[in-house]
Design an enzyme around this catalytic site. Structure first.
Site, PDB file in Angstrom:
ATOM      1  N   ASP A  93      44.599  44.374  42.596  1.00 40.23           N
ATOM      2  CA  ASP A  93      43.237  43.955  42.280  1.00 40.23           C
ATOM      3  C   ASP A  93      42.531  43.603  43.584  1.00 40.23           C
ATOM      4  O   ASP A  93      42.667  42.505  44.109  1.00 40.23           O
ATOM      5  CB  ASP A  93      43.272  42.755  41.339  1.00 40.23           C
ATOM      6  CG  ASP A  93      41.912  42.448  40.737  1.00 40.23           C
ATOM      7  OD1 ASP A  93      40.954  43.186  41.033  1.00 40.23           O
ATOM      8  OD2 ASP A  93      41.819  41.471  39.970  1.00 40.23           O
ATOM      9  N   ALA A  94      41.800  44.566  44.122  1.00 41.79           N
ATOM     10  CA  ALA A  94      41.146  44.399  45.419  1.00 41.79           C
ATOM     11  C   ALA A  94      39.630  44.520  45.340  1.00 41.79           C
ATOM     12  O   ALA A  94      38.923  43.987  46.186  1.00 41.79           O
ATOM     13  CB  ALA A  94      41.684  45.430  46.412  1.00 41.79           C
ATOM     14  N   LYS A  95      39.141  45.259  44.332  1.00 45.55           N
ATOM     15  CA  LYS A  95      37.700  45.453  44.118  1.00 45.55           C
ATOM     16  C   LYS A  95      36.993  45.915  45.395  1.00 45.55           C
ATOM     17  O   LYS A  95      35.903  45.446  45.728  1.00 45.55           O
ATOM     18  CB  LYS A  95      37.054  44.190  43.562  1.00 45.55           C
ATOM     19  CG  LYS A  95      37.625  43.763  42.206  1.00 45.55           C
ATOM     20  CD  LYS A  95      36.939  42.526  41.669  1.00 45.55           C
ATOM     21  CE  LYS A  95      37.468  42.148  40.308  1.00 45.55           C
ATOM     22  NZ  LYS A  95      38.853  41.590  40.375  1.00 45.55           N
ATOM     23  N   ARG A  96      37.610  46.848  46.094  1.00 45.39           N
ATOM     24  CA  ARG A  96      37.023  47.358  47.329  1.00 45.39           C
ATOM     25  C   ARG A  96      35.822  48.249  47.025  1.00 45.39           C
ATOM     26  O   ARG A  96      35.736  48.861  45.957  1.00 45.39           O
ATOM     27  CB  ARG A  96      38.055  48.158  48.118  1.00 45.39           C
ATOM     28  CG  ARG A  96      39.322  47.414  48.507  1.00 45.39           C
ATOM     29  CD  ARG A  96      39.056  46.221  49.381  1.00 45.39           C
ATOM     30  NE  ARG A  96      40.279  45.727  50.011  1.00 45.39           N
ATOM     31  CZ  ARG A  96      40.395  44.532  50.556  1.00 45.39           C
ATOM     32  NH1 ARG A  96      39.372  43.697  50.549  1.00 45.39           N
ATOM     33  NH2 ARG A  96      41.531  44.160  51.121  1.00 45.39           N
ATOM     34  N   THR A 120      41.761  48.400  41.982  1.00 45.47           N
ATOM     35  CA  THR A 120      40.433  48.211  41.403  1.00 45.47           C
ATOM     36  C   THR A 120      39.374  48.428  42.478  1.00 45.47           C
ATOM     37  O   THR A 120      39.548  48.028  43.629  1.00 45.47           O
ATOM     38  CB  THR A 120      40.271  46.811  40.793  1.00 45.47           C
ATOM     39  OG1 THR A 120      40.493  45.820  41.798  1.00 45.47           O
ATOM     40  CG2 THR A 120      41.249  46.604  39.647  1.00 45.47           C
TER      41      THR A 120
END
EC number: 4.1.1.23
Length: 287
Positions: A93-96, A120
């Site tokens: 879960d990094a939401k880059r 993510t």
């Protein structure tokens, strides 16, 4: 084996739609760890060991490690997952969200440094910001679509007047992910359990994409409503038909991680994970 193959295999083996989110907060650790940031690995590994036969995926949140300079502990944790639960996929879960060479480095971080099976991402910068991740064939990428936070309305629920049909932004993202962006079948969507009507709408727009659904547990999302919305099963739909739909991965983090503040934290996490898994599975059964 692709990420989607791993998801389906874990779902069958563990009879589960549950994802355990690993968001370690040392100040909430049991007293015998005394809020010690060096114990992040020990705490998370104990949770993994206690729940590995109950989950469809694990989802470590990179910020909870990076904030404590604990990235090496995250590497060690994912290596431990490979040994202790090789059948369970890992979603970083990094939401880059970036473009060009920067996105290439983020993709390398996710898939080479950490060895995650999926990541993510924010789609805000468009398709070219996703391409570096999609070059890793067999890996997965979950795009933020309709997130569980109230502020998501600021952008995600706004209409796009210049797009045919004037869809809401989250609807447009779902259509792009289901269609032209999903070149190699690697995409999924992040949709919050706190918005069951929108979740059902996303499933209608993207029926073949796996959905990562945060928001049950501490955030207040309802397990039964979440499953009903995501499966969109009409009365009388058979269990066999449900099994052909794209997977849903329902994430719970704090409610499981901090089910107890005592020395029995891992056992308590297992009990909470088991209860959540069983609630999800019961809701899946057709009426």
């Amino acid at each position: 084996m692709t990420f989607l193959d791993m998801l389906r295999a874990a779902e069958r083996q563990n009879g589960s739609m549950l994802c355990v989110g690993l968001d370690p907060e040392p100040t909430r650790f049991p007293a015998h760890y005394s809020g010690d940031v060096s114990k992040i690995y020990d705490f998370c590994a104990a949770i993994v060991d206690a729940t590995a036969d109950l989950v469809m995926a694990f989802k470590p949140q990179i910020a909870y490690f990076a904030a404590h300079r604990a990235e090496p502990q995250l590497e060690r944790l994912i290596a431990h997952m490979r040994r202790a639960a090789p059948h369970v996929p890992v979603i970083l879960d990094a939401k880059r969200g970036d473009i060009g060479s920067t996105a290439e480095q983020y993709a390398k971080e996710a898939f080479e440094r950490y060895g995650a099976d999926a990541v993510t991402l924010s789609p805000f910068m468009g398709f070219d910001s996703l391409q570096p991740y999609l070059r890793y064939h067999g890996k997965g990428a979950f795009l933020l679509c309709r997130t569980s936070n109230p502020g998501g309305d600021d952008l995600q629920s706004q209409r796009l007047a210049s797009v045919e049909g004037t869809p809401l932004l989250y609807e447009h993202i779902a259509r792009l992910a289901q269609g032209p962006w999903n070149l190699n079948g690697q995409l999924g969507l992040v949709v919050g359990a706190t918005y069951p009507a929108e979740l059902e709408r996303v499933r209608a727009l993207a029926p073949t994409l796996p959905l990562l659904i945060p928001g049950v547990g501490a955030q207040g999302g309802d397990c039964a409503a979440t499953v009903r919305a995501a499966w969109r099963a009409a009365p009388g739909t058979s269990g066999e038909a449900l099994d052909t739909l794209a997977p849903i991965i329902v994430n719970s983090s704090r409610a499981i991680l901090y089910a107890s503040s005592g020395a029995d934290f891992a056992q308590a996490a297992r009990r909470e994970a088991l209860a959540t898994r069983d609630l999800l599975q019961a809701a899946r059964q057709p009426a």
